[in-house]
Design a protein around this motif. Structure first.
Motif, PDB file in Angstrom:
ATOM      1  N   LEU A   1     -18.922  12.538   6.260  1.00  0.00           N
ATOM      2  CA  LEU A   1     -19.337  11.774   5.087  1.00  0.00           C
ATOM      3  C   LEU A   1     -18.331  11.891   3.939  1.00  0.00           C
ATOM      4  CD1 LEU A   1     -22.547  10.626   4.806  1.00  0.00           C
ATOM      5  CD2 LEU A   1     -21.999  11.618   2.617  1.00  0.00           C
ATOM      6  N   GLY A   2     -17.669  13.056   3.851  1.00  0.00           N
ATOM      7  CA  GLY A   2     -16.673  13.243   2.791  1.00  0.00           C
ATOM      8  C   GLY A   2     -15.504  12.283   2.933  1.00  0.00           C
ATOM      9  N   ALA A   3     -15.142  11.964   4.179  1.00  0.00           N
ATOM     10  CA  ALA A   3     -14.044  11.013   4.393  1.00  0.00           C
ATOM     11  C   ALA A   3     -14.459   9.609   3.962  1.00  0.00           C
ATOM     12  CB  ALA A   3     -13.631  11.021   5.864  1.00  0.00           C
ATOM     13  N   VAL A   4     -15.730   9.263   4.186  1.00  0.00           N
ATOM     14  CA  VAL A   4     -16.190   7.931   3.761  1.00  0.00           C
ATOM     15  C   VAL A   4     -16.143   7.835   2.232  1.00  0.00           C
ATOM     16  CG1 VAL A   4     -18.060   6.242   3.851  1.00  0.00           C
ATOM     17  CG2 VAL A   4     -17.638   7.727   5.822  1.00  0.00           C
ATOM     18  N   LEU A   5     -16.618   8.882   1.541  1.00  0.00           N
ATOM     19  CA  LEU A   5     -16.515   8.862   0.072  1.00  0.00           C
ATOM     20  C   LEU A   5     -15.050   8.825  -0.360  1.00  0.00           C
ATOM     21  CD1 LEU A   5     -19.108  11.129  -1.773  1.00  0.00           C
ATOM     22  CD2 LEU A   5     -19.199   8.713  -1.255  1.00  0.00           C
ATOM     23  N   GLY A   6     -14.195   9.567   0.368  1.00  0.00           N
ATOM     24  CA  GLY A   6     -12.762   9.541   0.045  1.00  0.00           C
ATOM     25  C   GLY A   6     -12.194   8.140   0.202  1.00  0.00           C
TER      26      GLY A   6
END
Ligand code: SF4
Length: 385
Positions: free
Chosen positions: A188-193
């Motif tokens: 999920l952190g990559a999607v926010l990134g």
């Protein structure tokens, strides 16, 4: 149930927001959290969407009872299409961010599009500020949360953020809230990134309507009684999730050397008692009587280098799976993941696989830049870095 029947849609591309009504038949059928988020995800994300492309979306959905006095109702769900698996992802986290987000007056927040520049979203009731986050980009989760809260000038803000791993689109990057609580799995952190969202700060301005306050409080009391009478709860409060590691090892369930063995000779040194001796604080998510969370510290670090945990999965995977019998090395590895914003489970599994390949002679220690006789914990830290 306790709903506002409202969703907040945040258009990151145009830096605009809108409020939409959630129909009563939807909240009644899908309740909240995972159900409500999944309903909107299936309606709004087409199967062929690139998880790291601008058409993917993130759905943040606090639980239906989040923000009330219901015990342990602290959690919120985040849903998206996973860059790690390519399919539906839902991840949930405790802490204090979920209830605060709910009390901004929204049962669901949808992030869509891609911001032209890094932003921190500041949600205070219906007011949403797109705050320039260029100076936060590249900073660790801990630095980001501390700096943003200080800059906002109000300690009541609860913050979720990504670290450098999310910015670099690492497919197992997580989102962290309240420093040490994670939406861990699935990237999920990559999607926010990819959306260039560095952080989300929430401050509640509303109270939740409860249809029958007396009946609700009676139900809360009954639930509390059940929780306190449950023998499992006492053990979980005492040790946290790591309390089960010794029994699971005895059953042969703990991963050892990439599941090639059932027994780890150093288990006693990383068992519940060893970590229990290192606990410096007992912590709880919002309104949770269980208070399973344990505060420990990397002893070679500074005042800042404290974590909640390690949880069972982190200790088992950085410990037995990597053949590490040093609790401090495990806490240090946990801290590195927290700062970078990486899921400890995926990170430890990857490190364990590389160590196993070197143990088997499939790759050389010199190729990894490691001395063959270096302590196992040092190898783990070097590979993580
Ligand atoms: S303190 Fe532990 S039991 Fe309570 S909500 Fe948080 S993770 Fe769950």
């Amino acid at each position: 149930m306790t709903w506002f029947h409202r969703l907040l849609r945040i258009d990151l591309t145009r830096h605009q927001t809108s409020i939409e009504e959630i129909p009563i038949h939807v909240t009644e059928a899908f309740v909240g959290g995972k159900g409500l988020g999944t309903y909107y995800l299936y309606r709004e994300i087409a199967p062929q969407v690139d998880p790291l492309g601008p058409e993917n979306k993130v759905f943040l959905a606090p639980g239906a009872l989040s923000g009330t006095l219901a015990p342990a109702a602290s959690r919120y769900e985040a849903l998206t299409k996973s860059p790690l698996t390519g399919i539906y992802l839902d991840s949930n986290a405790g802490g204090h961010f979920g209830p605060e987000l709910k009390l901004t007056g929204h049962d669901l927040v949808i992030l869509e599009g891609r911001s032209p520049t890094p932003v921190a979203l500041v949600i205070r009731g219906d007011e949403v500020q797109f705050r320039d986050a260029a100076s936060l980009w590249g900073r660790s989760v801990y630095e980001t949360e501390t700096t943003l809260r200080r800059d906002l000038g109000d300690p009541r803000f609860r913050i979720a953020s990504i670290g450098p791993a999310g910015e670099r689109l690492v497919k197992f990057a997580c989102v962290s809230n309240d420093y040490s609580r994670q939406l861990g799995r699935g990237g999920l952190g990559a999607v926010l990134g990819s959306q260039r969202v560095k952080a989300i700060a929430a401050l509640g301005t509303r109270t939740l309507p409860v249809a029958d306050p007396d009946a609700f409080m009676a139900a809360v009391q009954a639930a509390l009684q059940q929780i306190f009478q449950n023998p499992w709860v006492a053990g979980n409060r005492q040790h946290g999730t790591i309390g089960g590691i010794d029994d699971l090892h005895a059953l042969g369930i703990v991963p050892v050397a990439n599941f090639t063995r059932g027994v780890f000779a150093g288990m006693e040194r990383i068992g519940a008692a060893s970590f229990g001796a290192l606990v410096e604080a007992r912590l709880a998510c919002a309104n949770c009587p269980v208070a399973c969370s344990k505060g420990t510290r990397w002893q070679a670090g500074t005042e800042r280098d404290a974590i909640e945990g390690p949880e069972y999965e982190t200790a088992a995977l950085f410990g037995a799976n990597c053949l590490v019998d040093d609790p401090q090395a495990i806490i240090h590895a946990n801290l590195i993941c927290n700062e970078a914003g990486m899921d400890t489970i995926s990170a430890a599994t990857l490190v364990g696989m590389v160590l196993g390949a070197a143990d088997e002679g499939l790759i050389s220690w010199s190729d990894l830049g490691l001395a063959p006789d270096a302590p196992r914990g040092e190898k783990v830290i070097a590979l993580l870095r």
